[in-house]
Design a protein around this motif. Structure first.
Motif, short mmCIF file in Angstrom:
data_model
loop_
_atom_site.label_atom_id
_atom_site.label_comp_id
_atom_site.label_asym_id
_atom_site.label_seq_id
_atom_site.Cartn_x
_atom_site.Cartn_y
_atom_site.Cartn_z
N VAL A 87 83.20 -6.31 50.45
CA VAL A 87 81.89 -6.95 49.95
C VAL A 87 80.77 -7.33 51.05
CG1 VAL A 87 83.34 -7.42 47.76
CG2 VAL A 87 83.22 -8.98 49.84
N ARG A 88 80.82 -6.69 51.62
CA ARG A 88 79.70 -7.23 53.04
C ARG A 88 78.38 -6.38 53.01
NH1 ARG A 88 82.19 -6.94 58.67
NH2 ARG A 88 80.25 -6.23 59.45
N ASP A 89 77.49 -6.95 53.17
CA ASP A 89 76.14 -6.16 53.64
C ASP A 89 76.12 -5.62 54.83
OD1 ASP A 89 75.41 -8.34 55.29
OD2 ASP A 89 74.14 -9.23 53.64
N GLU A 90 75.05 -5.11 55.47
CA GLU A 90 74.97 -4.38 56.67
C GLU A 90 74.95 -5.46 57.68
OE1 GLU A 90 70.57 -4.90 54.86
OE2 GLU A 90 72.60 -4.28 54.18
N HIS A 91 74.57 -6.97 57.41
CA HIS A 91 74.73 -7.92 58.47
C HIS A 91 75.85 -8.66 58.57
CE1 HIS A 91 70.26 -7.11 58.80
NE2 HIS A 91 70.12 -7.45 57.73
N GLY A 92 76.77 -8.10 57.73
CA GLY A 92 78.20 -8.96 57.52
C GLY A 92 78.15 -9.98 56.57
N PHE A 93 77.08 -10.22 55.94
CA PHE A 93 77.19 -11.38 54.87
C PHE A 93 77.66 -10.86 53.47
CE2 PHE A 93 74.38 -12.94 58.10
CZ PHE A 93 74.87 -14.45 58.30
N LEU A 94 77.92 -12.09 52.67
CA LEU A 94 78.21 -11.30 51.21
C LEU A 94 77.22 -10.44 50.49
CD1 LEU A 94 80.73 -11.88 49.04
CD2 LEU A 94 79.15 -13.54 48.27
N SER A 95 77.59 -9.46 50.09
CA SER A 95 76.80 -8.54 49.21
C SER A 95 77.10 -8.94 47.61
CB SER A 95 76.76 -7.35 49.39
OG SER A 95 76.51 -6.29 48.40
N GLU A 96 76.10 -9.41 47.12
CA GLU A 96 76.30 -9.56 45.63
C GLU A 96 76.56 -8.51 44.84
OE1 GLU A 96 73.73 -12.44 43.88
OE2 GLU A 96 73.98 -14.04 45.35
N ALA A 97 75.81 -7.50 45.18
CA ALA A 97 76.12 -6.28 44.38
C ALA A 97 77.51 -5.56 44.55
CB ALA A 97 74.94 -5.17 44.78
N LYS A 98 78.10 -5.58 45.75
CA LYS A 98 79.32 -5.07 45.89
C LYS A 98 80.22 -5.94 45.50
CE LYS A 98 78.15 -2.60 50.25
NZ LYS A 98 78.56 -2.46 51.81
N LEU A 99 80.15 -7.32 45.44
CA LEU A 99 81.17 -8.32 44.74
C LEU A 99 81.28 -7.92 43.52
CD1 LEU A 99 83.03 -10.61 44.79
CD2 LEU A 99 81.09 -11.93 44.85
N ARG A 100 79.88 -7.85 42.63
CA ARG A 100 80.01 -7.47 41.20
C ARG A 100 80.70 -6.39 40.89
NH1 ARG A 100 75.24 -8.53 41.19
NH2 ARG A 100 75.06 -10.59 40.75
N GLU A 101 80.29 -5.23 41.76
CA GLU A 101 81.06 -3.89 41.25
C GLU A 101 82.54 -4.10 41.84
OE1 GLU A 101 81.03 0.77 43.25
OE2 GLU A 101 79.69 -1.08 43.73
N MET A 102 83.11 -4.66 42.56
CA MET A 102 84.56 -5.12 42.90
C MET A 102 85.07 -5.59 41.68
SD MET A 102 87.08 -7.28 43.80
CE MET A 102 85.76 -8.46 44.27
N ALA A 103 84.36 -6.92 41.21
CA ALA A 103 84.95 -7.49 40.25
C ALA A 103 85.04 -6.97 38.86
CB ALA A 103 84.14 -8.87 40.31
#
Length: 510
Positions: A211-227
């Motif tokens: 669930v990380r973005d290209e900078h290593g921080f939380l990607s809300e889009a990836k988190l939403r997709e996973m959840a």
């Protein structure tokens, strides 16, 4: 060659002569090799033992390796070996294989060492017909999709990468059979976790793999997709773990396969080293902010996992929760003991940092009660709890759920060779070597995983009924005594809560 052999059979003297020459050649080669090794050892000055004891000193690593083997199988007593003794491992093996657990003659367990838990038998134990079923427990009542957790015993975080595809498949299908949850560990969510359609707890580690973005921080889009996955029931934010507090996850490059690298979003074959903490969490306010953010995006219960060192930050967090409102609290807390396990950790942290669960769990449970949060925040105990007595003790202390990783590794066939980080696991659990993985049959091992959960739960019920409780979660601190150094046990409710730590809820909230 056939003609030569026939000739030697016809002429015995010739055969004897040939064997004599061969024998002399072999002996000469061995002697020459020893002379060369002797010369090399005497000419080098890096290793004092090899210099002082040439040739012979080279056998030392072999003897050390064999010593580990012989101690495990021949010399160590049933309850001596570390980190898990043979008696405990054998119990898990028996439970996983649905083998008879009754024994004869008497216990081999020494009850005298300080810290040993002795359960208090009731004068009138609970009859089978009066026993109650363990009631499912709601986690996350204030979020959009609360989780109704059915099993009090569950699978702790083991990431894909640290353990193999067949191992994850076995755990996934076994968790479904047993109605328990499976924690992904910090390595992200794979299709192998989802294969069994079991309940999943997705762990967000400090590197935020999956669930990380290209900078290593939380990607809300990836988190939403996973959840959005129906099988993901909760999210656990790992602040630290028992085996390596203050150090992030370590996955050696040899275990970073193309599939593992894709899931984590990292280069193939490079060591996967997580940061030693979340870059965006540096105080209790930011913990609560992050929990709230993840819960709003996912609509799932969100909790935190940590190993206890200092307690003051917990009190600060509990005070802040009451200022914000109890809906702001983490939905669960996973307390990991300093005696927890891992696939790889520096020995300095593994051996020396973080409080053992036997000390930290009672205090955290008491703090939750003191700040009137015990019914809001579910308490999960994790760290070396693999037998019925371990689980029953944690329930007496105040845990709502118990997680284990290594217990389930034993159910999969782990033999504790302590080489998880080398990619050479002989049982196929902690390796990505296809040849070694073939020895682990996911369908067969899934049944063992389910058996382990079922039989452990049954044995915990046996302890609870012996203590007069109708079901395991009704065990209280008065039901267990802790052996002291003077060979006299003290009831746990006399040892905890500690007046020096527990303060009244009113004092801090007015």
């Amino acid at each position: 060659m056939h003609d030569e052999m026939s000739m030697m059979m016809q002429h015995p003297a010739l055969a004897i002569s040939f064997l004599s020459v061969l024998f002399i050649f072999i002996i000469g080669s061995v002697v020459l090799t020893l002379i060369i090794i002797f010369a090399i050892d005497k000419l080098q000055r890096k290793d004092a033992i090899r210099y002082n004891y040439p040739v012979i000193a080279r056998l030392r690593p072999l003897f050390e390796t064999l010593g580990e083997f012989f101690r495990r199988y021949f010399f160590a007593m049933d309850r001596e070996e570390m980190p898990f003794n043979r008696a405990d491992r054998n119990w898990v093996h028996s439970a996983s294989n649905n083998m008879e657990s009754t024994l004869a003659f008497g216990s081999t367990k020494n009850l005298n060492p300080p810290g040993t838990a002795i359960f208090v038998s009731a004068p009138f134990p609970t009859l089978d017909e009066d026993a109650s079923q363990t009631v499912p427990m709601v986690i996350g009542p204030y979020c959009k999709n609360p989780y109704l957790a059915k099993s009090l015993f569950n699978i702790s975080g083991m990431s894909f990468g640290s353990i193999s595809k067949p191992a994850i498949l076995a755990l996934s299908h076994g968790a479904k059979m047993a109605d328990c949850w499976l924690n992904t560990g910090e390595g992200g969510l794979s299709t192998h976790h989802l294969a069994g359609n079991c309940d999943i707890v997705f762990q967000i580690g400090t590197a935020k793999y999956g669930v990380r973005d290209e900078h290593g921080f939380l990607s809300e889009a990836k988190l939403r997709e996973m959840a959005s996955c129906e099988f993901v029931k909760m999210i656990e934010v790992k602040l630290s773990q028992g085996a390596k507090p203050g150090k992030g996850g370590i996955l050696p490059g040899i275990k970073v396969t193309p599939e593992v690298a894709t899931i984590r979003g990292i280069p193939v074959g490079k060591d996967s080293i997580s940061p030693n903490r979340h870059a965006d969490i540096s105080n209790v306010n930011e913990i609560l902010d992050f929990v709230h953010r993840v819960r709003i995006i996912s609509n799932k219960p969100v909790g935190i996992k940590f190993v206890v060192g200092d307690y003051e930050w917990l009190e600060e967090m509990f005070i802040e929760i009451h200022k914000r409102g109890i809906e702001s609290a983490p939905d669960f807390i996973t307390v990991d003991g300093g005696d927890g396990g891992t696939g790889a950790a520096p020995m300095a942290l593994l051996d020396n940092v973080g409080l053992p669960l036997k000390e930290s769990l009672p205090v955290v449970a008491d703090l939750l009660i003191a700040y009137d949060l015990k019914n809001r925040i579910r308490l999960i105990a994790s760290g070396k709890l693999i037998t019925p007595s371990d689980v029953a003790w944690a329930l007496c202390v105040g845990a709502d759920f118990i997680n284990t990783a290594r217990g389930f590794m034993f159910s999969l066939g782990c033999i504790q060779v302590l080489k998880c980080q080398t990619n050479t696991c002989p049982t196929g659990i902690a390796t990505h070597n296809p040849r070694l993985q073939k020895g682990l049959n996911p369908a067969n091992k899934a049944v063992k995983v389910a058996n382990y959960v079922t039989n452990l739960a049954h044995e915990v019920e046996v302890i609870a009924h012996s203590c007069g409780a109708k079901e395991p979660r009704l065990l209280k601190r008065r039901n267990v005594r802790i052996m002291q150094a003077n060979d006299v046990s003290v009831r746990l409710d006399k040892l905890y809560p500690s007046p020096s730590i527990i303060r009244s809820f009113e004092k801090h909230t007015g």
